[in-house]
Design a protein around this motif. Structure first.
Motif, mmCIF file in Angstrom:
data_model
loop_
_atom_site.group_PDB
_atom_site.id
_atom_site.type_symbol
_atom_site.label_atom_id
_atom_site.label_comp_id
_atom_site.label_asym_id
_atom_site.label_seq_id
_atom_site.Cartn_x
_atom_site.Cartn_y
_atom_site.Cartn_z
ATOM 1 N N HIS A 197 0.799 -1.225 0.000
ATOM 2 C CA HIS A 197 0.000 0.000 0.000
ATOM 3 C C HIS A 197 0.833 1.277 0.000
ATOM 4 C CE1 HIS A 197 -4.112 -1.506 0.068
ATOM 5 N NE2 HIS A 197 -3.609 -2.559 0.708
ATOM 6 N N ALA A 198 2.143 1.189 0.280
ATOM 7 C CA ALA A 198 2.976 2.383 0.203
ATOM 8 C C ALA A 198 3.346 2.678 -1.246
ATOM 9 C CB ALA A 198 4.225 2.212 1.064
ATOM 10 N N THR A 199 3.498 1.598 -2.019
ATOM 11 C CA THR A 199 3.968 1.774 -3.397
ATOM 12 C C THR A 199 2.868 1.646 -4.436
ATOM 13 O OG1 THR A 199 4.432 -0.586 -3.415
ATOM 14 C CG2 THR A 199 6.261 0.870 -2.837
ATOM 15 N N GLY A 200 1.795 0.976 -4.073
ATOM 16 C CA GLY A 200 0.713 0.761 -5.043
ATOM 17 C C GLY A 200 0.953 -0.477 -5.884
ATOM 18 N N VAL A 201 1.722 -1.412 -5.331
ATOM 19 C CA VAL A 201 2.000 -2.674 -6.016
ATOM 20 C C VAL A 201 0.703 -3.369 -6.415
ATOM 21 C CG1 VAL A 201 2.745 -5.062 -5.527
ATOM 22 C CG2 VAL A 201 4.245 -3.141 -5.011
ATOM 23 N N ALA A 204 -2.658 -1.837 -5.639
ATOM 24 C CA ALA A 204 -3.122 -1.531 -4.284
ATOM 25 C C ALA A 204 -3.293 -0.017 -4.155
ATOM 26 C CB ALA A 204 -2.119 -2.037 -3.255
ATOM 27 N N PRO A 205 -4.411 0.434 -3.622
ATOM 28 C CA PRO A 205 -4.584 1.880 -3.433
ATOM 29 C C PRO A 205 -3.552 2.378 -2.418
ATOM 30 C CG PRO A 205 -6.354 0.650 -2.356
ATOM 31 C CD PRO A 205 -5.564 -0.345 -3.131
ATOM 32 N N LYS A 206 -2.812 3.426 -2.783
ATOM 33 C CA LYS A 206 -1.757 3.921 -1.905
ATOM 34 C C LYS A 206 -2.337 4.597 -0.669
ATOM 35 C CE LYS A 206 1.716 5.342 -5.234
ATOM 36 N NZ LYS A 206 2.645 6.440 -5.484
ATOM 37 N N GLY A 223 -17.330 -1.974 5.343
ATOM 38 C CA GLY A 223 -17.185 -2.699 4.085
ATOM 39 C C GLY A 223 -15.720 -2.942 3.769
ATOM 40 N N LEU A 224 -14.897 -1.916 4.003
ATOM 41 C CA LEU A 224 -13.463 -2.050 3.728
ATOM 42 C C LEU A 224 -12.835 -3.080 4.663
ATOM 43 C CD1 LEU A 224 -12.472 1.699 3.206
ATOM 44 C CD2 LEU A 224 -12.765 -0.072 1.463
ATOM 45 N N TYR A 225 -13.251 -3.024 5.920
ATOM 46 C CA TYR A 225 -12.706 -3.983 6.883
ATOM 47 C C TYR A 225 -13.032 -5.409 6.446
ATOM 48 C CZ TYR A 225 -12.213 -6.878 10.999
ATOM 49 O OH TYR A 225 -11.864 -7.888 11.841
ATOM 50 N N ALA A 226 -14.286 -5.616 6.013
ATOM 51 C CA ALA A 226 -14.696 -6.963 5.602
ATOM 52 C C ALA A 226 -13.845 -7.431 4.431
ATOM 53 C CB ALA A 226 -16.175 -6.968 5.234
ATOM 54 N N ASN A 227 -13.571 -6.531 3.470
ATOM 55 C CA ASN A 227 -12.771 -6.931 2.310
ATOM 56 C C ASN A 227 -11.315 -7.183 2.683
ATOM 57 O OD1 ASN A 227 -15.001 -6.829 0.706
ATOM 58 N ND2 ASN A 227 -14.601 -4.756 -0.082
ATOM 59 N N ALA A 228 -10.803 -6.404 3.645
ATOM 60 C CA ALA A 228 -9.418 -6.622 4.081
ATOM 61 C C ALA A 228 -9.327 -7.936 4.851
ATOM 62 C CB ALA A 228 -8.949 -5.447 4.942
ATOM 63 N N LEU A 229 -10.395 -8.262 5.588
ATOM 64 C CA LEU A 229 -10.420 -9.498 6.388
ATOM 65 C C LEU A 229 -10.470 -10.726 5.477
ATOM 66 C CD1 LEU A 229 -10.768 -10.731 9.277
ATOM 67 C CD2 LEU A 229 -13.231 -10.592 8.895
ATOM 68 N N ASN A 230 -11.343 -10.657 4.472
ATOM 69 C CA ASN A 230 -11.571 -11.831 3.628
ATOM 70 C C ASN A 230 -10.724 -11.828 2.361
ATOM 71 O OD1 ASN A 230 -13.666 -12.682 5.408
ATOM 72 N ND2 ASN A 230 -14.999 -11.142 4.482
ATOM 73 N N GLY A 231 -10.163 -10.661 2.038
ATOM 74 C CA GLY A 231 -9.411 -10.535 0.802
ATOM 75 C C GLY A 231 -10.336 -10.197 -0.352
ATOM 76 N N ILE A 232 -9.812 -9.461 -1.322
ATOM 77 C CA ILE A 232 -10.629 -9.128 -2.496
ATOM 78 C C ILE A 232 -9.669 -8.860 -3.659
ATOM 79 C CG2 ILE A 232 -10.759 -6.688 -1.746
ATOM 80 C CD1 ILE A 232 -13.503 -6.583 -3.158
ATOM 81 N N ARG A 233 -9.896 -9.548 -4.748
ATOM 82 C CA ARG A 233 -9.017 -9.448 -5.940
ATOM 83 C C ARG A 233 -7.551 -9.540 -5.532
ATOM 84 N NH1 ARG A 233 -13.586 -6.011 -6.931
ATOM 85 N NH2 ARG A 233 -12.529 -4.407 -5.754
ATOM 86 N N GLY A 234 -6.731 -8.487 -5.834
ATOM 87 C CA GLY A 234 -5.296 -8.558 -5.513
ATOM 88 C C GLY A 234 -4.981 -8.406 -4.036
ATOM 89 N N MET A 235 -5.960 -8.083 -3.238
ATOM 90 C CA MET A 235 -5.757 -7.874 -1.799
ATOM 91 C C MET A 235 -5.918 -9.212 -1.079
ATOM 92 S SD MET A 235 -5.507 -6.080 1.045
ATOM 93 C CE MET A 235 -5.794 -6.627 2.723
ATOM 94 N N PRO A 236 -4.794 -9.753 -0.534
ATOM 95 C CA PRO A 236 -4.924 -11.041 0.165
ATOM 96 C C PRO A 236 -5.620 -10.877 1.519
ATOM 97 C CG PRO A 236 -2.647 -10.269 0.237
ATOM 98 C CD PRO A 236 -3.426 -9.235 -0.538
ATOM 99 N N LYS A 238 -6.328 -10.484 5.147
ATOM 100 C CA LYS A 238 -5.473 -9.958 6.217
ATOM 101 C C LYS A 238 -4.109 -9.515 5.693
ATOM 102 C CE LYS A 238 -7.504 -11.895 10.354
ATOM 103 N NZ LYS A 238 -7.244 -12.474 11.660
ATOM 104 N N GLY A 239 -4.069 -9.117 4.407
ATOM 105 C CA GLY A 239 -2.796 -8.695 3.837
ATOM 106 C C GLY A 239 -1.815 -9.841 3.738
ATOM 107 N N GLY A 240 -2.313 -11.058 3.834
ATOM 108 C CA GLY A 240 -1.458 -12.229 3.695
ATOM 109 C C GLY A 240 -0.914 -12.731 5.020
ATOM 110 N N ASN A 241 -1.231 -12.038 6.104
ATOM 111 C CA ASN A 241 -0.765 -12.459 7.424
ATOM 112 C C ASN A 241 -1.938 -13.026 8.215
ATOM 113 O OD1 ASN A 241 0.225 -12.804 9.966
ATOM 114 N ND2 ASN A 241 0.858 -10.666 10.277
ATOM 115 N N ALA A 242 -2.147 -14.356 8.073
ATOM 116 C CA ALA A 242 -3.316 -14.981 8.696
ATOM 117 C C ALA A 242 -3.278 -14.874 10.218
ATOM 118 C CB ALA A 242 -3.403 -16.454 8.289
ATOM 119 N N ASP A 243 -2.088 -14.666 10.784
ATOM 120 C CA ASP A 243 -1.977 -14.604 12.252
ATOM 121 C C ASP A 243 -2.320 -13.224 12.818
ATOM 122 O OD1 ASP A 243 -1.175 -17.197 12.293
ATOM 123 O OD2 ASP A 243 0.976 -16.730 12.310
#
Ligand code: HEC
Ligand code: HEC
Length: 264
Positions: A197-201, A204-206, A223-236, A238-243
């Motif tokens: 999210h810093a670079t927009g890889v 990802a919205p910066k 809504g954003l929290y739900a998508n960050a929790l479950n992932g959406i398109r390129g967004m894994p 929990k950001g890829g950190n399941a823990d």
């Protein structure tokens, strides 16, 4: 004669001993049997706490009490609805109109009373008025329960009072206290989210880029929290950190959300 009298009243020492022993024997035997009987009864009734069956029986005997105690201690009292209170307590007078009680669903009986307003009716029902006993005679009813019953009765007679809802349950209070904190989210963002999210890889919205976020903000924080929790398109998820604990994720989303101009 005198001689034979003397003979009858005079016993030899042996005779005395025999008669004393014989005389004592019966009561002693009786005492012995009674003692045996009492001991026997005690034995029978002494709880046998060692055997499994006996313990189970004992547990099942105290169970209802134990459960009740647990219920009292841990669960808040569930407040009854207006109809439940009415059916349990108020109906006895208000259905037949006993003691001059305004009858249920009888608009004529209630018309003049409704004009006093909901609050006054509640006050009269809680405190009692003339033949109307305080809380309908059931001191266990909470103010909320009485107020609900009043609304139920008054509304059945044409009013449209809004009965009080249940007090916020503990769970709601918890969520409120767990309100996401953007300030705490910054460090979590740096550690878990900045890589993208810093670079927009990968699109990802910066962080802080209002244009990149503007369309997304419409989903609201939840809504954003739900998508960050479950992932959406390129967004894994929990950001890829399941823990990552949910609360930390929530704070990180709150950080991104507020940086982009969203209001929590
Ligand atoms: C023992 C009989 C009895 C029971 C039980 C009873 N009421 Fe009443 N209630 C009365 C009587 C009698 C009146 C009329 C009092 C008066 O205005 O003189 C009344 C009046 C009222 C009024 C109108 C008060 C006003 O200001 O006009 C309300 C509201 C009310 N009752 C609510 C309740 C509720 C709620 C319950 C149950 C929780 C209940 N009552 C149970 C007898 C009873
Ligand atoms: C591996 C890269 C990557 C990581 C790490 C990452 N994200 Fe994302 N994120 C993305 C991408 C890509 C999108 C855009 C997804 C799309 O809309 O196509 C996105 C979108 C989002 C959105 C917007 C979702 C929406 O509904 O529009 C939120 C909120 C978000 N990320 C939060 C986070 C949080 C919080 C973290 C850290 C815990 C995080 N992201 C970590 C790549 C990442």
């Amino acid at each position: 004669m005198a001689d034979s009298n003397a003979k009858m009243t005079q016993a030899t020492p042996q005779e005395v001993i025999i008669s004393v022993v014989a005389g004592l024997f019966a009561p002693l035997l009786a005492i012995f049997l009674i003692v045996q009987l009492v001991l026997g009864i005690q034995q029978e009734h002494k709880p046998d706490t060692t055997s499994d069956a006996a313990q189970k029986a004992m547990l099942s005997r105290i169970k209802p009490v134990a459960q009740l105690a647990a219920l009292d201690a841990n669960t808040p009292k569930v407040e009854k609805s207006g109809q439940e209170v009415y059916d349990a307590v108020c109906f006895s007078c208000h259905t037949p109109g006993a003691l001059g009680a305004p009858k249920f669903e009888n608009k004529g009986d209630w018309a003049g009373r409704l004009g006093q307003g909901y609050d006054t009716l509640i006050k009269h029902a809680i405190e009692g008025i003339r033949q109307m006993p305080a809380r309908g005679g059931d001191g266990d009813l909470s103010d909320t329960e009485v107020a609900r019953a009043v609304a139920y009765m008054a509304n059945a007679a044409g009013a449209s009072f809004k009965a009080p809802e249940a007090a916020a349950p503990a769970a709601a209070a918890e969520t409120a206290s767990a309100k996401p904190d953007p300030a705490k989210g910054k460090a979590i963002y740096d550690a878990n989210c900045a890589a993208c999210h810093a670079t927009g890889v990968a699109g990802a919205p910066k962080a802080g880029d209002k244009a990149a976020w503007s369309a997304r903000l419409g989903q609201g924080y939840a809504g954003l929290y739900a998508n960050a929790l479950n992932g959406i398109r390129g967004m894994p998820a929990k950001g890829g950190n399941a823990d990552l604990p949910d609360a930390d994720l929530a704070n990180a989303v709150a950080y991104l959300f507020t940086e982009a101009g969203g209001k929590l």
